[in-house]
Design an enzyme around this catalytic site. Structure first.
Site, PDB file in Angstrom:
ATOM      1  N   PHE A  73       1.898 -17.195  -2.013  1.00 30.42           N
ATOM      2  CA  PHE A  73       1.898 -15.751  -1.812  1.00 30.42           C
ATOM      3  C   PHE A  73       2.986 -15.081  -2.645  1.00 30.42           C
ATOM      4  O   PHE A  73       2.736 -14.106  -3.358  1.00 30.42           O
ATOM      5  CB  PHE A  73       2.081 -15.415  -0.328  1.00 30.42           C
ATOM      6  N   ASN A 116      -6.776 -14.194  -0.171  1.00 33.78           N
ATOM      7  CA  ASN A 116      -7.057 -15.601  -0.420  1.00 33.78           C
ATOM      8  C   ASN A 116      -6.518 -16.468   0.709  1.00 33.78           C
ATOM      9  O   ASN A 116      -7.200 -17.383   1.190  1.00 33.78           O
ATOM     10  CB  ASN A 116      -6.468 -16.031  -1.765  1.00 33.78           C
ATOM     11  N   GLY A 157       4.676 -16.349  -5.209  1.00 34.60           N
ATOM     12  CA  GLY A 157       4.464 -16.582  -6.636  1.00 34.60           C
ATOM     13  C   GLY A 157       3.428 -15.635  -7.213  1.00 34.60           C
ATOM     14  O   GLY A 157       3.608 -15.080  -8.306  1.00 34.60           O
ATOM     15  N   ARG A 180       1.187 -18.165  -9.192  1.00 34.48           N
ATOM     16  CA  ARG A 180       0.432 -18.679  -8.055  1.00 34.48           C
ATOM     17  C   ARG A 180      -0.058 -20.103  -8.270  1.00 34.48           C
ATOM     18  O   ARG A 180      -0.369 -20.806  -7.305  1.00 34.48           O
ATOM     19  CB  ARG A 180      -0.767 -17.780  -7.759  1.00 34.48           C
ATOM     20  N   TYR A 232      -8.874 -18.877   3.487  1.00 34.76           N
ATOM     21  CA  TYR A 232      -8.737 -20.321   3.684  1.00 34.76           C
ATOM     22  C   TYR A 232      -8.145 -20.693   5.039  1.00 34.76           C
ATOM     23  O   TYR A 232      -8.155 -21.870   5.415  1.00 34.76           O
ATOM     24  CB  TYR A 232      -7.908 -20.943   2.555  1.00 34.76           C
ATOM     25  N   ARG A 281      -4.657  -9.621  -3.265  1.00 35.48           N
ATOM     26  CA  ARG A 281      -5.464 -10.829  -3.482  1.00 35.48           C
ATOM     27  C   ARG A 281      -4.805 -12.057  -2.870  1.00 35.48           C
ATOM     28  O   ARG A 281      -5.479 -12.939  -2.330  1.00 35.48           O
ATOM     29  CB  ARG A 281      -5.693 -11.071  -4.980  1.00 35.48           C
ATOM     30  N   ALA A 282      -3.481 -12.147  -2.942  1.00 34.60           N
ATOM     31  CA  ALA A 282      -2.782 -13.304  -2.348  1.00 34.60           C
ATOM     32  C   ALA A 282      -3.043 -13.345  -0.841  1.00 34.60           C
ATOM     33  O   ALA A 282      -3.357 -14.408  -0.290  1.00 34.60           O
ATOM     34  CB  ALA A 282      -1.289 -13.229  -2.643  1.00 34.60           C
ATOM     35  N   ARG A 287       0.843  -1.205   0.000  1.00 32.09           N
ATOM     36  CA  ARG A 287       0.000   0.000   0.000  1.00 32.09           C
ATOM     37  C   ARG A 287       0.878   1.256   0.000  1.00 32.09           C
ATOM     38  O   ARG A 287       0.640   2.187  -0.751  1.00 32.09           O
ATOM     39  CB  ARG A 287      -0.932   0.022   1.215  1.00 32.09           C
ATOM     40  N   ARG A 288       1.890   1.249   0.856  1.00 30.30           N
ATOM     41  CA  ARG A 288       2.787   2.413   0.942  1.00 30.30           C
ATOM     42  C   ARG A 288       3.577   2.597  -0.344  1.00 30.30           C
ATOM     43  O   ARG A 288       3.699   3.708  -0.858  1.00 30.30           O
ATOM     44  CB  ARG A 288       3.736   2.245   2.127  1.00 30.30           C
TER      45      ARG A 288
END
Length: 154
Positions: A95, A56, A97, A105, A60, A52-53, A31-32
């Site tokens: 993560f 996700n 990948g 991924r 799970y 997203r990694a 983010r930074r």
């Protein structure tokens, strides 16, 4: 089960919590780096892949923890710990990948999914075997061991 009997399951759980915290920190750093302020979840593709990694892996994580503990308590702590560690390793590779490329991924995703399904199968088998032993007097795990030639016939 006594406390000493579940300490390895607890250790794998703590390791998983640390991994989740690490993934969250990676999102903060992304983010930074890419100037994506909360609550925004979109930005450059590099940020979105990391976001997203992490999301996700977080989605799970509850399934992982429940299946780890059920497999460890009702089937085999050693097997649950082994497959739990393999799952966490797969998620770490997933993560990183995914952070590199969407294609990166896939292989770790398939690996960690297989480890998760093994944990779910062990948990389910352990619970079923415990129920049949407690309520029907059938020791299915012992019977399976005989059929597979893992124990001597008595």
């Amino acid at each position: 089960m006594m406390l000493e009997e579940v300490v390895l399951l607890a250790a794998v759980t703590v390791l998983g919590l640390l991994e989740q915290a690490y993934f969250s920190l990676k999102v903060i750093y992304a983010r930074r780096k890419h100037s994506v302020s909360p609550p925004a979840t979109t930005g450059p593709p590099e940020f979105e892949r990391i976001f997203r990694a992490q999301a996700n892996c977080s989605e799970y994580f509850p399934i992982f923890v429940f299946s780890l503990w059920l497999a460890g308590v009702f089937f085999s702590q050693a097997l649950a710990v082994f497959f739990g560690l393999m799952y966490l390793y797969g998620r770490y590779l997933y993560f990183h990948g995914y952070a590199e490329s969407a294609q990166g991924r896939l292989e770790p995703l398939y690996f960690s999914a297989k480890m998760q399904w093994v944990l779910i199968a062990l948990a389910g088998l352990g619970v079923v075997c415990t129920i049949t032993q407690a309520y029907l007097g059938l020791d299915l795990l012992h019977s399976f061991s005989h059929v597979l030639g893992l124990t001597e016939h008595t």
